[in-house]
Design a protein around this motif. Structure first.
Motif, PDB file in Angstrom:
ATOM      1  N   CYS A 129     -55.626  36.765  64.835  1.00 20.41           N
ATOM      2  CA  CYS A 129     -55.237  36.507  63.450  1.00 20.41           C
ATOM      3  C   CYS A 129     -56.257  37.222  62.579  1.00 20.41           C
ATOM      4  O   CYS A 129     -57.389  36.769  62.413  1.00 20.41           O
ATOM      5  N   CYS A 179     -58.121  38.082  56.040  1.00 16.98           N
ATOM      6  CA  CYS A 179     -57.667  38.639  54.756  1.00 16.98           C
ATOM      7  C   CYS A 179     -58.838  38.725  53.777  1.00 16.98           C
ATOM      8  O   CYS A 179     -58.645  39.031  52.605  1.00 16.98           O
ATOM      9  N   GLN A 224     -56.208  35.549  51.238  1.00 13.73           N
ATOM     10  CA  GLN A 224     -55.030  34.884  51.806  1.00 13.73           C
ATOM     11  C   GLN A 224     -54.491  33.839  50.831  1.00 13.73           C
ATOM     12  O   GLN A 224     -55.233  33.245  50.074  1.00 13.73           O
ATOM     13  N   GLU A 225     -53.177  33.650  50.894  1.00 13.67           N
ATOM     14  CA  GLU A 225     -52.538  32.664  50.027  1.00 13.67           C
ATOM     15  C   GLU A 225     -52.588  31.271  50.631  1.00 13.67           C
ATOM     16  O   GLU A 225     -52.467  30.282  49.921  1.00 13.67           O
ATOM     17  N   SER A 226     -52.740  31.184  51.961  1.00 15.30           N
ATOM     18  CA  SER A 226     -52.861  29.896  52.649  1.00 15.30           C
ATOM     19  C   SER A 226     -53.899  30.036  53.760  1.00 15.30           C
ATOM     20  O   SER A 226     -54.217  31.147  54.177  1.00 15.30           O
ATOM     21  N   ASP A 227     -54.390  28.895  54.228  1.00 15.40           N
ATOM     22  CA  ASP A 227     -55.441  28.911  55.246  1.00 15.40           C
ATOM     23  C   ASP A 227     -54.987  29.520  56.564  1.00 15.40           C
ATOM     24  O   ASP A 227     -55.806  30.032  57.322  1.00 15.40           O
ATOM     25  N   GLN A 246     -52.769  32.061  56.884  1.00 14.16           N
ATOM     26  CA  GLN A 246     -52.266  33.426  56.718  1.00 14.16           C
ATOM     27  C   GLN A 246     -53.149  34.409  57.462  1.00 14.16           C
ATOM     28  O   GLN A 246     -54.374  34.322  57.431  1.00 14.16           O
ATOM     29  N   CYS A 247     -52.526  35.350  58.145  1.00  8.24           N
ATOM     30  CA  CYS A 247     -53.237  36.407  58.858  1.00  8.24           C
ATOM     31  C   CYS A 247     -52.905  37.748  58.222  1.00  8.24           C
ATOM     32  O   CYS A 247     -51.805  37.960  57.725  1.00  8.24           O
ATOM     33  N   CYS A 248     -53.859  38.648  58.250  1.00  7.87           N
ATOM     34  CA  CYS A 248     -53.640  40.028  57.812  1.00  7.87           C
ATOM     35  C   CYS A 248     -53.853  40.907  59.042  1.00  7.87           C
ATOM     36  O   CYS A 248     -54.994  41.167  59.429  1.00  7.87           O
ATOM     37  N   GLU A 286     -51.499  45.012  55.032  1.00  2.62           N
ATOM     38  CA  GLU A 286     -51.418  43.582  54.711  1.00  2.62           C
ATOM     39  C   GLU A 286     -52.664  43.114  53.966  1.00  2.62           C
ATOM     40  O   GLU A 286     -52.567  42.300  53.044  1.00  2.62           O
ATOM     41  N   ALA A 306     -52.577  41.745  50.137  1.00  2.76           N
ATOM     42  CA  ALA A 306     -53.159  40.450  49.768  1.00  2.76           C
ATOM     43  C   ALA A 306     -54.115  40.612  48.590  1.00  2.76           C
ATOM     44  O   ALA A 306     -54.122  39.798  47.664  1.00  2.76           O
TER      45      ALA A 306
END
Length: 97
Positions: free
Chosen positions: A41, A44, A48-51, A53-55, A60, A64
């Motif tokens: 994972c 970001c 990241q928009e949430s904990d 979230q992966c980039c 990506e 972000a």
């Protein structure tokens, strides 16, 4: 090499800068050498928009950052995804007249 105020860099200052550059290059080589685990994972880097979230790719990470309206000029040189994709080798934009 000169400081902004015109003073000449000492040899020890040059050595420190050279060692810092060498460490950065070694870190980049390690990123390129290491295989990603199947459950990787990518970070970001705070965008990241949430904990959870992966980039996974450089794009990506850049997206972000764009969503947060954060400056991303140097990301391609520092983000592990961009280094892995070879995007850290792109030449900086040339100044135009």
């Amino acid at each position: 090499k000169l400081h902004l105020d015109g003073r000449v860099f000492s040899q020890s200052e040059i050595d420190v800068e050279t060692n810092q550059h060498r460490l950065v290059q070694e870190q980049k080589e390690k990123v390129l050498k290491d295989k990603l685990p199947p459950d990787y994972c990518g970070p970001c880097f705070g965008a990241q928009e949430s904990d959870d979230q992966c980039c996974q790719t450089c794009d990506e990470v850049l997206l972000a950052y764009a969503k947060k309206r954060w400056k991303s000029d140097l990301l391609r040189y520092t983000a592990e995804q961009c280094i892995r994709e070879g995007r850290d080798k792109l030449e900086p934009k040339k100044m135009t007249r």
